[in-house]
Design an enzyme around this catalytic site. Sequence first.
Site, PDB file in Angstrom:
ATOM      1  N   CYS A 226     100.462  28.236  33.419  1.00 14.15           N
ATOM      2  CA  CYS A 226     101.308  27.255  32.742  1.00 14.15           C
ATOM      3  C   CYS A 226     100.696  26.806  31.420  1.00 14.15           C
ATOM      4  CB  CYS A 226     101.592  26.068  33.654  1.00 14.15           C
ATOM      5  SG  CYS A 226     100.143  25.359  34.391  1.00 14.15           S
TER       6      CYS A 226
ATOM      7  N   HIS B 114      86.292  35.139  23.623  1.00 16.16           N
ATOM      8  CA  HIS B 114      87.455  34.378  24.040  1.00 16.16           C
ATOM      9  C   HIS B 114      87.680  34.480  25.551  1.00 16.16           C
ATOM     10  CE1 HIS B 114      91.391  32.549  23.953  1.00 16.16           C
ATOM     11  NE2 HIS B 114      91.871  33.584  24.619  1.00 16.16           N
TER      12      HIS B 114
END
Lengths: 278, 438
Positions: free
Chosen positions: B50, B99
């Site tokens: 989400c 990342h």
Amino acid sequence: MTANLLLFKITLLVYFVATICYLIGVISRKEGVRQSAVWILISGFGVHCVTIVVRWCSSGAAPVASLHESLSFFAWALIGTYLLFYWRYRTVMLGAFITPLALSLMIIGTNQSAQAPALNPMLDSWWFPVHVTLAFLGHAVFAIAAAAGIMYLLQERMLKSKKFSGLFYRLPSLDTLDSMNYKCLTFGFPLMTMGIISGAIWANSAWGGYWRWDPKETWALITWFIYAALLHGRLTIGWRGRRAAIVAIIGFCLLLFTFFGVNMFLSGEHSFRNFTGQ
Amino acid sequence: MHIVVIGLSHKTAPVEIREKLAFAPTAMERPLRQMLELSTINEGLIISTCNRVELCAVTKEPDAAIAELRRFLAEYHEVSPEEISENLFDYQGEEAIRHLFRVSSSLDSMVLGEPQILGQIKTAYGYAAEFKTAGLILNRFLHKAFSVAKRVRTETAIASNAVSVSFAAVELARKIFDRLDNKGVMIIGAGEMCELAARHFVTNGISKVLVTNRTFERAEKLAAEFEGKAVPFDSFVDHLAEVDIIMTSTGAPNFILGKRQMEEVLKRRKNRPMFLIDIAVPRDIDPKVNDISNTYLYDVDDLQGVVQANLKERQKEAGKAEAIVEQEIGQFHLWLGNLEVKPTVIALRRKLEEIRQQELEKTFGNLKDLTGKQRKSIEAMAGAIINKILHKPTAILKNSQNDTSGEDYVDAVRTLFDLTAVADDDQEIKPLDDPDQA
């Protein structure tokens, strides 16, 4: 240097390292520091056990007669009791209070004559080691109570004021600390009581009187009353937490004074000079 | 070979855009397969939660791959690429490795150190493995990311200490009572926050729940939910001594609990400690109650303060976590670089040449009366053996550059001939260990 003195020095050194680790453990975020502190202390305690046994065998009498021996035994009882508590409660932080105390006792011990004393024949009774051992074990347990008390006050202060330092995350819960206070009391008080009774019996056999009101006896009795009051308060009127912690700290200060202060400032039958007839 | 990542997260895109670009967790096969059909993509992985949607891929042409992935993400969700281009980030090479390591270690999360993200990435990797869109490099990369996350979790305190108000209440209770399983809680008023905190308390072992409310039916309803007991609002003070924790969130304009009342309660409890949580605004409990010994009163601001302090503790740990990530990037980057064919061929040749020199020295040491000519021919023979042996493998390695089998061969050669030990700059590096155990 005798083997015994060498062992003593090794113990001292290992305790020193353990103390440093414990103190670093207070501020460090690394769990490893605290774990290694425990292991170093356990190995130091092992050496200390050997030291005491060797001394006992070589002198033939329980090694608690001279100030040097007593201090070493006191430190031994302290570390031993701490390790028992560690085993039960897993609180490393307690060690940060106990190890410096034990280390100080050992350091004071090195400055005392390590000569095995020729025991004053008057004191040569089985009641003597029994009395001293019980008294020191009681002292050690009460030292834990005092350390738990200090930790309680720190933790309680943070919870009340709602200002938390890094210490907050490493100190045990209030409930744990308070139950340590109670545990110590239930073990320490009988030990101390029996210590005083055995001392009285021994005094009777050595000097022909159970109680002579010499300064050490008087102060020990005052201390005993403090702990009796705490035990009573806990059991009947719900003394706990902060108040119990403060009383445990005061009680231990009195104990230390009875042990050191009386020897230094006041004279009486308990002075080590009298023990060895020097 | 290069690793590229494109995507968007709570830091770059609002929820309206994130929900548009999310992939349904039940239907990952189609997007994964389509992604792999793109001309520049060799391996692919899709992370969709989400808070983030990320496409991670292995490619030979990073810039082209990024452009293709951007277009793919937009077209798959039927939005125009321009519409979302501002919200998309992209990384390649070392940046991409950093990342993903940071994301899986929860350093990029909305709540620093939250634990769910690692599980979500593991699930994403599970799909990529199931549909065979992850190959040698993504396998290694993801396992490395998991082990980095594990290191961060165990070596730093980034995930410790509650960062929500209701959890903070539970943690404080633990610092007071140690064990919660033999404790009781009373809920006064039925606010949402109270309910949430009560639920945390129950899942953490609280055994006894009392609920009171001005409307008795609501109290009963909530009590039923926690298998607790409802008590009438008029007489709730009589029951306070039975519980250890009190939570209030009524709409009362004045204090409903004063100092005198609490002193009575404490006396009845023989001073056993109490923890009071006042989430109501205006407050329900007189702040003076905090002055009673063995009583700890926290209002909403106090709890917020605890959360802030905990967050600060986590932030302090974040630096340590970043350092761990940096360390691991270097290692992985090196491994990835070593998968190139040319340096591998050179390293292989150098290795065999070393062996040749050593063996020649040994042999000449034993055969001292050789003439110069004889020596020359022995040297030449040894060289010829190496060339013959290396001829076919070198050819295969060079050809494999043109298809996806390249890395597999290179990795095999590096392992078989133990070529991983020396880096390009001749620095000794540790051999890569099993990622699950690192």
